[in-house]
Design an enzyme around this catalytic site. Structure first.
Site, short mmCIF file in Angstrom:
data_model
loop_
_atom_site.label_atom_id
_atom_site.label_comp_id
_atom_site.label_asym_id
_atom_site.label_seq_id
_atom_site.Cartn_x
_atom_site.Cartn_y
_atom_site.Cartn_z
CG HIS A 273 36.72 44.92 47.30
ND1 HIS A 273 38.06 45.36 47.25
CD2 HIS A 273 36.40 43.49 46.93
CE1 HIS A 273 38.42 44.32 46.76
NE2 HIS A 273 37.92 43.32 46.62
CD GLU A 274 33.78 41.01 46.93
OE1 GLU A 274 33.85 40.34 45.67
OE2 GLU A 274 34.62 40.83 47.83
CG HIS B 33 36.28 42.16 42.37
ND1 HIS B 33 37.55 42.27 41.66
CD2 HIS B 33 36.43 41.89 43.60
CE1 HIS B 33 38.51 41.97 42.75
NE2 HIS B 33 37.80 41.97 43.84
CD GLU C 283 40.59 41.10 44.84
OE1 GLU C 283 40.12 42.04 45.46
OE2 GLU C 283 40.38 40.01 44.46
#
Ligand SMILES: [Zn+2]
Length: 415
Positions: free
Chosen positions: A278-279, A282, A358
């Site tokens: 997930h990070e 970004h 997100e």
């Protein structure tokens, strides 16, 4: 006249507080929709009865504190302005020295100190509540140390920003907002660059991930995503909190992925890898840079609006408050009040953009790991560790949530 304004402001604040209390505690519906009961989004399936009750209570109190704190700050700025307290601070500063920079440092010190003292009860309340629900694990002295670091970091930043800002107001009475905006861009970029190496270490210890096997797996994943990372950082948070987190910050050569040690202790390897993916989402989609561009654009509008509103307001009421002109430091509470109101008014928009990013990062993680189960479990663990609400009230979502709600995040993986 001044007393009447103070009275009105206080009454308005109290009425707002009562309305928010009624909304958050009695009217808002936070139940999981009928169709989703018993599924993975329903907290009744992964929290026990006690945790369910605690998470509702804790979330309500925290939401109420959030909505009380921001206007409390506005009330503070308003009152010290209209009662001439700000003008008194400026007089003290002017008596001390003839140098503008020193005057500015003294004025700001008094303002920051008063603000710190006035805001202290609310932050202390928030700390004790967090402790009583066993989220915060910090001792009072540890917490106080963080508060003092906060005070000096924000005093230092404010000193640089405000001293330059009021110099510009004096120099360019009509176009200062444009000049301020021009300087703000390199300053914000500089601050984002030094954040992970200068500011963050003042609060916590950062070190490369201790678990080398896990680090190798994360770096292998980073390599697949073309992220030039040499280290994943771990930060010692377990002495402060029980909640879990991971984030990407910094820009350029200082950008890094950071994992709280609580996350490492509490989650399985699959769950950690999902959060890392997930990070990385970004990072790959350059959310930091998009965010920065949006912020630069918004601040142009914000500074222009602030200039217009402040000019009018001071022209009408400045005399009453003993604030001679806009370029007097004593007008600062008006500047802080207006910018804070504008930021709050813009927060539904900025939060919406953040929730969109997100959600994109979640999609990226699902595609990269192909591990839906780990995704669902990690979100459930995050909810449990932070005693957070799966389905927060609408106003809480639009003003407070930079992430989609857990209901939305889990449902998205599940579908
Ligand atoms: Zn994220």
């Amino acid at each position: 006249m001044i007393r009447k304004w103070a009275f009105r402001a206080i009454v308005l604040y109290l009425l707002f507080g009562i309305a928010m209390y009624a909304y958050l505690f009695f009217f808002a519906n936070t139940a999981v929709p009928e169709a989703l009961r018993g599924t993975a989004v329903d907290p009744a399936t992964f929290l026990n009865g006690r945790e369910l009750m605690l998470s509702e209570d804790y979330s309500r109190i925290r939401n109420l504190l959030f909505f009380l704190a921001t206007p409390y700050e506005w009330l503070f700025y308003f009152l010290i302005l209209i009662f001439g307290v700000s003008a008194t601070f400026e007089r003290w500063a002017n008596h001390t020295s003839k140098f503008y920079v020193i005057r500015s440092a003294i004025y700001l010190f008094w303002l920051s100190l008063t603000s710190f003292i006035i805001m202290f009860p609310l932050s202390y309340l928030s700390f004790t509540i967090s402790k009583s629900y066993q989220i915060s694990t910090q001792t009072f002295s540890g917490w106080m140390k963080d508060k003092l670091i906060d005070f000096w970091v924000s005093y230092g930043t404010m000193f640089v920003v405000i001293t330059v800002l009021y110099f510009l107001i004096k120099k360019f009475p009509k176009r200062w907002w444009l000049a301020a905006w021009g300087l703000m861009i390199p300053f914000s970029i500089f601050m984002m660059f030094i954040q992970p190496v200068v500011i963050d270490p003042l609060y916590n210890d950062f070190y490369p991930l201790k678990d080398k096997e896990l680090e190798a797996k994360i770096l292998e994943m980073a390599d697949k995503a073309n992220i030039p990372a040499e280290h994943v950082y771990e930060v010692d948070m377990s002495t402060k909190t029980n909640s879990l987190n991971a984030y990407v910050n910094g820009i350029g050569s200082n950008s890094r992925i950071v994992l709280w040690d609580t996350t490492l202790e509490r989650l399985s390897e699959e769950e950690i890898l999902f959060i890392m993916a997930h990070e990385m989402g970004h990072y790959v989609e350059k959310h930091i840079y998009i965010g920065m561009a949006g912020y630069i654009l918004l601040s142009l509008v914000g500074l222009w609006l602030t200039a217009k509103l402040m000019e009018r307001w001071l022209a009408r009421r400045g005399k009453e408050w003993k604030v001679e002109k806009m370029s007097s430091l004593s007008s600062l509470p008006a500047f802080l009040l207006i910018t804070s109101v504008l930021l709050f008014a813009a927060s539904p928009l900025t939060n919406m953009v953040s929730r969109y990013q997100e959600s994109r990062a979640d999609t990226y993680a699902i595609e990269m790991t192909q591990d839906k189960e780990a995704g669902i479990e990690s979100f459930q663990s995050l909810t449990k560790a932070g005693l957070s609400q799966v389905n927060p009230p609408y106003l809480v979502k639009i003003f407070r949530y930079g992430h989609p709600t857990m209901l939305e995040r889990i449902k998205k993986i599940k579908d």
